[in-house]
Design a protein around this motif. Structure first.
Motif, short mmCIF file in Angstrom:
data_model
loop_
_atom_site.label_atom_id
_atom_site.label_comp_id
_atom_site.label_asym_id
_atom_site.label_seq_id
_atom_site.Cartn_x
_atom_site.Cartn_y
_atom_site.Cartn_z
N SER A 88 0.83 -1.21 0.00
CA SER A 88 0.00 0.00 0.00
C SER A 88 0.86 1.25 0.00
CB SER A 88 -0.94 0.01 1.21
OG SER A 88 -0.23 -0.06 2.42
N ASN B 199 -5.55 6.02 -1.89
CA ASN B 199 -5.51 5.01 -0.83
C ASN B 199 -6.35 3.78 -1.16
OD1 ASN B 199 -3.84 6.01 1.40
ND2 ASN B 199 -5.29 7.71 1.45
N TRP B 200 -7.49 3.98 -1.82
CA TRP B 200 -8.36 2.83 -2.06
C TRP B 200 -7.70 1.84 -3.03
CZ3 TRP B 200 -10.60 1.06 -6.58
CH2 TRP B 200 -10.60 1.93 -7.68
N PRO C 231 -9.78 -2.54 0.75
CA PRO C 231 -10.34 -1.52 -0.16
C PRO C 231 -11.44 -0.67 0.48
CG PRO C 231 -10.11 -3.62 -1.28
CD PRO C 231 -9.83 -3.88 0.16
N GLY D 199 -9.83 1.67 2.74
CA GLY D 199 -9.17 2.72 1.97
C GLY D 199 -10.12 3.83 1.56
N LEU D 200 -11.34 3.45 1.18
CA LEU D 200 -12.36 4.45 0.86
C LEU D 200 -12.70 5.29 2.09
CD1 LEU D 200 -14.76 2.32 -1.39
CD2 LEU D 200 -13.31 4.22 -2.13
N ASP E 128 -9.87 7.73 2.65
CA ASP E 128 -9.91 8.85 1.69
C ASP E 128 -11.00 9.86 2.06
OD1 ASP E 128 -7.81 8.03 0.05
OD2 ASP E 128 -9.10 6.77 -1.19
N THR F 159 -10.69 3.64 9.73
CA THR F 159 -10.53 2.25 9.29
C THR F 159 -10.64 1.30 10.48
OG1 THR F 159 -8.11 2.29 9.51
CG2 THR F 159 -9.03 2.98 7.40
#
Length: 395
Positions: free
Chosen positions: A32, A43-44, A351, A354-355, A358, A365
């Motif tokens: 990552s 990031n995603w 993923p 990651g969203l 962002d 997270t």
């Protein structure tokens, strides 16, 4: 098998997995960072690069289980080791200078997909081979050793990967990841084959097996969310906060994982998996809450340690319950399906996290991990406590 032979077999299993799983552990926190810092992608996509290997693992679990049950469990895990090596070399090609970010990312994804197939073949094959050689009464110990070696590798592999990346670049991490599986191949090269179980009874379909073990599968899936977000984002989280010791966070997770397996590895065989999984999920959930809300890196590090302590015993605890529910000739396939639930967490948690990172922050997270832990507690509490003694495991 004598106690001495049993201990030697388990020690060999643990050491081999420790060496080969360095291919996964060294790369996990680095991928990552490589995507976001060197390829300059969001990031995603960094989370997707981490999680995509588990998509391949999900899709290959059924094949790996069938291969181990019907053909050869030894050949299954040996092929997995070779996939580890190939995957690392393909990922290394993504670091070629002058390449566009999109092409480099595509090559990286191809390597990560190969890694996922390798993990499926290696873990399913090793489990099936050892269940057959050592007997189902040792299932809790086998699963504890397997997981302790795999995730204990993060105590070393995560910091080593980050250090190699810092001083020598991404290619050095992938080169090292391509070498360590060779040692595992050498260790088992002369080991005997195990004759697959034969039966005249009708086997359950893969979907029927999933329907039998779905609660146990959901428990490990929800447990896996906390591990996935920690592995993918703790380094970026600490950097974003301006905190030191991101590598220590990964080490503490691994240390907690190993300590829990050493101290409590025999408990699922003795008192049943449901009780062990319930307590473990509570501990993991507390760890995720500390990471989410930590005002200082010291509390975040404690949260990483608690996450490791909690994550550790859930897979073997639920695995012992799965062993009781399936016939010997379908253990490989059943464990392929069982492990697939955990793979789903690993494939999609990063993923999704990651969203969240962002849109909100890296700390969000770990809120995701906390919520998953709470849901896991609810599911495990709904299970009927199995009061059968540990020696009632199917033979």
């Amino acid at each position: 098998m004598s106690q001495v032979s049993l201990k030697q077999s388990l020690a060999k299993l643990g050491f081999a997995i420790f060496l080969t799983y360095l291919s996964v552990a060294m790369a996990l926190p680095v991928v990552s960072v490589f995507v976001t810092e060197e390829l300059k992608l969001p990031n995603w996509l960094g989370g997707a690069a981490v999680g995509v290997s588990f998509v391949a693992t999900i899709l290959s679990r059924k094949h790996a289980g069938n291969f181990a049950d019907a053909k050869s469990s030894k050949k299954c895990f040996m092929l997995g080791f070779f996939f580890y090596m190939a995957a690392a070399l393909v990922c290394m090609a993504a670091d070629t200078s002058g390449m566009s970010a999109s092409i480099a990312f595509a090559i990286l994804i191809a390597g990560r997909l190969l890694l996922g197939i390798g993990e499926s073949m290696a873990t399913v094959g090793l489990l099936s081979w050892h269940f057959s050689r050592l007997g189902p009464s040792q299932s809790g110990k086998i699963l504890s050793i397997l997981g302790m070696a795999m995730y204990g590798t993060f105590a070393l592999g995560g910091p080593v990967g980050l250090t190699l990346y810092k001083y020598f670049g991404f290619s050095s991490v992938m080169l090292a990841s391509s070498i360590v599986p060779i040692l595992g191949v050498i260790m088992f090269l002369t080991s005997p084959e195990v004759v697959p179980h034969k039966t005249t009874e009708a086997k359950k379909s893969f979907l029927n097996l999933l329907g039998t073990i779905w609660k146990q599968g959901f428990a490990v899936m929800l447990q896996g969310v906390g591990f996935a977000v920690l592995g993918a984002f703790i380094s970026l989280y600490f950097k974003d906060q301006g905190w030191p010791y991101a590598g220590v966070g990964l080490s503490l997770f691994g240390i907690g994982f190993v300590i829990s397996r050493i101290l409590f590895g025999a408990l699922p065989d003795k008192i049943g998996g449901v009780k062990v999984a319930l307590v473990s999920l509570v501990v993991e959930t507390v760890g995720q809450s500390l990471l989410w809300l930590a005002p200082h890196y010291s509390l975040a590090l404690i949260g990483a340690l608690l996450t490791g302590l909690g994550c550790s015993m859930i897979y073997p605890a639920m695995g012992v319950e799965v062993i009781k529910m399936v016939s010997p000739e379908q253990r490989g396939t059943a464990f392929g399906g069982f492990s697939m639930f955990q793979d789903i967490a690993y494939a999609f948690s990063a993923p999704i996290a990651g969203l969240l990172a962002d849109k909100f922050s890296y700390s969000s997270t770990f809120l995701f991990g906390f919520i998953a832990g709470v849901v896991g507690i609810i599911i495990v509490r709904s299970m009927r406590i199995n009061n059968l003694p540990s020696n009632s495991t199917a033979n």
